[in-house]
Design an enzyme around this catalytic site. Structure first.
Site, PDB file in Angstrom:
ATOM      1  CG  ASP A 129      26.730  17.164  -6.592  1.00  0.00           C
ATOM      2  OD1 ASP A 129      27.905  17.473  -6.334  1.00  0.00           O
ATOM      3  OD2 ASP A 129      26.370  16.022  -6.919  1.00  0.00           O
ATOM      4  N   GLY A 156      30.586   5.520 -11.102  1.00  0.00           N
ATOM      5  CA  GLY A 156      31.822   4.953 -11.586  1.00  0.00           C
ATOM      6  C   GLY A 156      31.784   4.457 -13.020  1.00  0.00           C
ATOM      7  CG  ASN A 158      30.335  10.113 -16.953  1.00  0.00           C
ATOM      8  OD1 ASN A 158      29.324   9.604 -17.411  1.00  0.00           O
ATOM      9  ND2 ASN A 158      30.653  10.018 -15.673  1.00  0.00           N
ATOM     10  CB  SER A 181      32.518  13.480 -13.934  1.00  0.00           C
ATOM     11  OG  SER A 181      33.130  12.785 -12.878  1.00  0.00           O
ATOM     12  CD  GLU A 187      33.442  14.792  -9.528  1.00  0.00           C
ATOM     13  OE1 GLU A 187      32.940  13.870 -10.171  1.00  0.00           O
ATOM     14  OE2 GLU A 187      33.543  14.770  -8.297  1.00  0.00           O
TER      15      GLU A 187
END
Length: 213
Positions: A18, A95, A135, A155, A198
Protein backbone atom coordinates in the site's frame (compact mmCIF):
# COMPACT_ATOMS: atom_id res chain seq x y z
CA UNK A 1 20.33 -4.04 -10.90
CA UNK A 2 22.04 -1.55 -13.18
CA UNK A 3 23.81 -2.40 -16.46
CA UNK A 4 26.98 -3.45 -14.60
CA UNK A 5 25.06 -6.01 -12.59
CA UNK A 6 25.54 -4.10 -9.33
CA UNK A 7 22.63 -4.19 -6.89
CA UNK A 8 21.44 -0.60 -6.71
CA UNK A 9 18.25 -1.01 -4.63
CA UNK A 10 19.47 -1.23 -1.05
CA UNK A 11 16.05 -2.26 0.26
CA UNK A 12 13.31 -4.45 -1.26
CA UNK A 13 10.96 -1.65 -2.29
CA UNK A 14 8.66 -4.22 -3.91
CA UNK A 15 7.81 -5.43 -0.39
CA UNK A 16 6.26 -2.06 0.51
CA UNK A 17 2.53 -2.78 0.77
CA UNK A 18 0.00 0.00 0.00
CA UNK A 19 2.73 2.56 -0.84
CA UNK A 20 2.35 6.28 -1.41
CA UNK A 21 5.24 8.57 -2.40
CA UNK A 22 5.94 12.27 -1.91
CA UNK A 23 8.91 14.42 -2.86
CA UNK A 24 10.34 17.22 -0.73
CA UNK A 25 13.48 19.02 -1.90
CA UNK A 26 15.73 16.46 -3.59
CA UNK A 27 14.39 13.46 -1.66
CA UNK A 28 11.60 10.99 -2.37
CA UNK A 29 9.74 9.52 0.61
CA UNK A 30 7.66 6.35 0.52
CA UNK A 31 5.09 5.57 3.24
CA UNK A 32 3.53 2.13 3.46
CA UNK A 33 1.56 -0.35 5.56
CA UNK A 34 3.12 -1.79 8.70
CA UNK A 35 4.13 -0.79 12.21
CA UNK A 36 3.52 2.87 12.95
CA UNK A 37 3.53 3.62 9.17
CA UNK A 38 6.79 2.40 7.63
CA UNK A 39 8.99 4.83 5.69
CA UNK A 40 11.75 4.78 3.06
CA UNK A 41 13.78 7.63 1.55
CA UNK A 42 15.79 7.96 -1.67
CA UNK A 43 17.44 10.69 -3.73
CA UNK A 44 17.73 8.66 -6.94
CA UNK A 45 14.79 6.19 -6.76
CA UNK A 46 17.33 3.37 -6.76
CA UNK A 47 18.98 3.22 -3.36
CA UNK A 48 16.55 3.38 -0.45
CA UNK A 49 17.14 4.12 3.22
CA UNK A 50 14.78 2.86 5.89
CA UNK A 51 13.62 5.61 8.24
CA UNK A 52 11.93 5.49 11.63
CA UNK A 53 8.15 5.06 11.43
CA UNK A 54 5.75 7.95 11.79
CA UNK A 55 4.45 6.56 15.11
CA UNK A 56 6.40 4.59 17.69
CA UNK A 57 3.36 3.88 19.89
CA UNK A 58 -0.41 3.81 19.58
CA UNK A 59 -2.15 7.15 20.14
CA UNK A 60 -4.35 7.10 23.24
CA UNK A 61 -7.52 7.78 21.28
CA UNK A 62 -6.98 4.59 19.24
CA UNK A 63 -6.47 2.54 22.43
CA UNK A 64 -9.78 3.87 23.74
CA UNK A 65 -11.76 3.24 20.56
CA UNK A 66 -10.10 -0.02 19.50
CA UNK A 67 -8.89 -1.87 22.61
CA UNK A 68 -7.74 -4.78 20.43
CA UNK A 69 -5.58 -2.54 18.18
CA UNK A 70 -1.86 -3.09 17.67
CA UNK A 71 0.79 -0.75 16.30
CA UNK A 72 0.00 -1.81 12.74
CA UNK A 73 -1.30 1.02 10.54
CA UNK A 74 -2.54 0.51 6.99
CA UNK A 75 -2.65 2.23 3.62
CA UNK A 76 -1.33 5.73 4.35
CA UNK A 77 -2.01 8.68 2.07
CA UNK A 78 -0.04 11.92 2.20
CA UNK A 79 -0.73 15.42 0.91
CA UNK A 80 0.86 18.86 1.38
CA UNK A 81 -1.55 21.59 2.43
CA UNK A 82 -1.30 25.00 4.09
CA UNK A 83 2.35 24.62 5.16
CA UNK A 84 2.04 21.09 6.55
CA UNK A 85 2.36 17.52 5.34
CA UNK A 86 -0.83 15.64 6.24
CA UNK A 87 -0.85 11.87 6.49
CA UNK A 88 -4.01 9.78 6.77
CA UNK A 89 -4.00 6.11 7.74
CA UNK A 90 -6.23 3.26 8.91
CA UNK A 91 -6.11 1.06 11.99
CA UNK A 92 -8.33 -2.00 12.02
CA UNK A 93 -8.76 -5.72 12.60
CA UNK A 94 -8.37 -7.78 9.43
CA UNK A 95 -11.68 -8.88 7.92
CA UNK A 96 -13.83 -6.71 10.22
CA UNK A 97 -15.03 -3.13 9.98
CA UNK A 98 -13.81 -2.28 13.48
CA UNK A 99 -11.80 0.50 11.88
CA UNK A 100 -10.65 4.07 12.33
CA UNK A 101 -9.01 6.59 10.01
CA UNK A 102 -6.48 8.84 11.74
CA UNK A 103 -4.55 11.96 10.84
CA UNK A 104 -1.08 13.32 11.63
CA UNK A 105 0.96 16.34 10.45
CA UNK A 106 4.55 17.55 10.20
CA UNK A 107 6.10 20.74 8.76
CA UNK A 108 8.74 18.70 6.91
CA UNK A 109 9.45 15.12 5.87
CA UNK A 110 13.19 15.50 6.51
CA UNK A 111 14.00 13.78 9.85
CA UNK A 112 17.23 15.84 10.12
CA UNK A 113 15.43 19.20 9.97
CA UNK A 114 15.02 21.17 13.20
CA UNK A 115 11.29 21.60 12.71
CA UNK A 116 10.67 17.92 11.89
CA UNK A 117 8.15 16.06 14.02
CA UNK A 118 4.84 14.26 13.56
CA UNK A 119 1.86 15.56 15.52
CA UNK A 120 -1.10 13.27 16.13
CA UNK A 121 -4.23 15.11 14.93
CA UNK A 122 -6.63 12.40 16.08
CA UNK A 123 -9.69 10.75 14.58
CA UNK A 124 -11.17 11.50 11.17
CA UNK A 125 -13.85 8.79 11.23
CA UNK A 126 -14.74 5.36 12.62
CA UNK A 127 -16.79 2.38 11.46
CA UNK A 128 -18.56 0.09 13.91
CA UNK A 129 -19.84 -3.46 13.22
CA UNK A 130 -23.67 -3.81 13.14
CA UNK A 131 -23.94 0.00 13.00
CA UNK A 132 -22.15 0.88 9.74
CA UNK A 133 -22.30 -0.89 6.37
CA UNK A 134 -18.97 0.65 5.32
CA UNK A 135 -15.38 0.20 6.42
CA UNK A 136 -13.15 3.11 7.52
CA UNK A 137 -9.89 2.09 5.85
CA UNK A 138 -7.73 3.00 2.84
CA UNK A 139 -8.14 6.82 2.95
CA UNK A 140 -7.30 9.10 0.02
CA UNK A 141 -7.59 12.91 -0.13
CA UNK A 142 -7.96 15.18 -3.17
CA UNK A 143 -8.75 18.87 -3.68
CA UNK A 144 -11.36 19.75 -6.30
CA UNK A 145 -11.31 22.64 -8.79
CA UNK A 146 -12.77 24.97 -6.12
CA UNK A 147 -10.03 24.15 -3.63
CA UNK A 148 -12.31 22.01 -1.44
CA UNK A 149 -10.82 18.81 0.06
CA UNK A 150 -12.57 15.44 -0.24
CA UNK A 151 -11.81 12.06 1.31
CA UNK A 152 -12.56 8.81 -0.48
CA UNK A 153 -12.07 5.54 1.37
CA UNK A 154 -13.31 2.02 1.84
CA UNK A 155 -13.05 -1.71 1.37
CA UNK A 156 -15.57 -4.52 0.93
CA UNK A 157 -18.88 -4.03 2.80
CA UNK A 158 -20.77 -1.34 0.86
CA UNK A 159 -17.83 -0.25 -1.29
CA UNK A 160 -16.05 3.04 -1.84
CA UNK A 161 -17.42 6.16 -0.13
CA UNK A 162 -16.59 9.87 -0.32
CA UNK A 163 -17.32 12.98 1.76
CA UNK A 164 -16.14 16.59 1.92
CA UNK A 165 -13.47 17.48 4.49
CA UNK A 166 -13.12 20.64 6.52
CA UNK A 167 -10.62 23.17 5.12
CA UNK A 168 -8.04 22.18 7.75
CA UNK A 169 -8.55 18.46 6.88
CA UNK A 170 -9.51 17.65 10.48
CA UNK A 171 -12.76 15.82 9.71
CA UNK A 172 -16.00 15.81 7.72
CA UNK A 173 -17.84 19.10 7.16
CA UNK A 174 -21.21 19.51 8.84
CA UNK A 175 -23.83 18.52 7.90
CA UNK A 176 -22.20 15.40 6.51
CA UNK A 177 -23.10 14.33 2.97
CA UNK A 178 -21.85 10.95 1.80
CA UNK A 179 -21.50 9.63 -1.74
CA UNK A 180 -21.08 6.06 -2.97
CA UNK A 181 -18.46 5.89 -5.73
CA UNK A 182 -18.12 2.16 -6.37
CA UNK A 183 -19.67 -1.04 -5.07
CA UNK A 184 -19.88 -4.69 -6.11
CA UNK A 185 -22.90 -6.81 -5.16
CA UNK A 186 -22.23 -9.90 -3.10
CA UNK A 187 -23.75 -13.07 -4.66
CA UNK A 188 -23.69 -14.76 -1.24
CA UNK A 189 -26.29 -13.14 1.03
CA UNK A 190 -24.96 -15.06 4.04
CA UNK A 191 -21.78 -12.98 4.15
CA UNK A 192 -21.70 -9.63 5.98
CA UNK A 193 -19.39 -8.05 3.43
CA UNK A 194 -20.03 -6.91 -0.10
CA UNK A 195 -18.00 -7.86 -3.13
CA UNK A 196 -14.32 -6.91 -2.83
CA UNK A 197 -13.44 -3.39 -3.94
CA UNK A 198 -10.92 -1.34 -1.99
CA UNK A 199 -7.98 1.08 -1.86
CA UNK A 200 -9.37 4.04 -3.85
CA UNK A 201 -7.20 6.77 -5.35
CA UNK A 202 -8.55 9.78 -7.25
CA UNK A 203 -6.59 12.12 -9.52
CA UNK A 204 -7.53 14.71 -12.12
CA UNK A 205 -6.25 14.72 -15.70
CA UNK A 206 -7.61 17.24 -18.19
CA UNK A 207 -11.34 17.71 -17.68
CA UNK A 208 -11.92 14.45 -15.82
CA UNK A 209 -11.40 12.94 -12.38
CA UNK A 210 -10.27 9.31 -12.44
CA UNK A 211 -11.00 6.78 -9.69
CA UNK A 212 -8.66 3.81 -9.31
CA UNK A 213 -9.67 0.94 -7.02
Amino acid sequence: RDVTGVQTCALPISNAHDPVMAKEGDTFYVFYTGGGINRLASKDLKTWERLDPVFTELPEWIKERLPQARLDFWAPDIIYHDGLWHIFYACSAFGRNTSVIGHATTPTLDPKAKNYGWKDEGLIMQSVPTKNDWNAIDPNVIFDENGDPWMDFGSFWDGIKMFKLKKDLSGPVEPEEWYSLSRRPNPNDNKPTGGPVEAPFIFKHGDYYYLLV
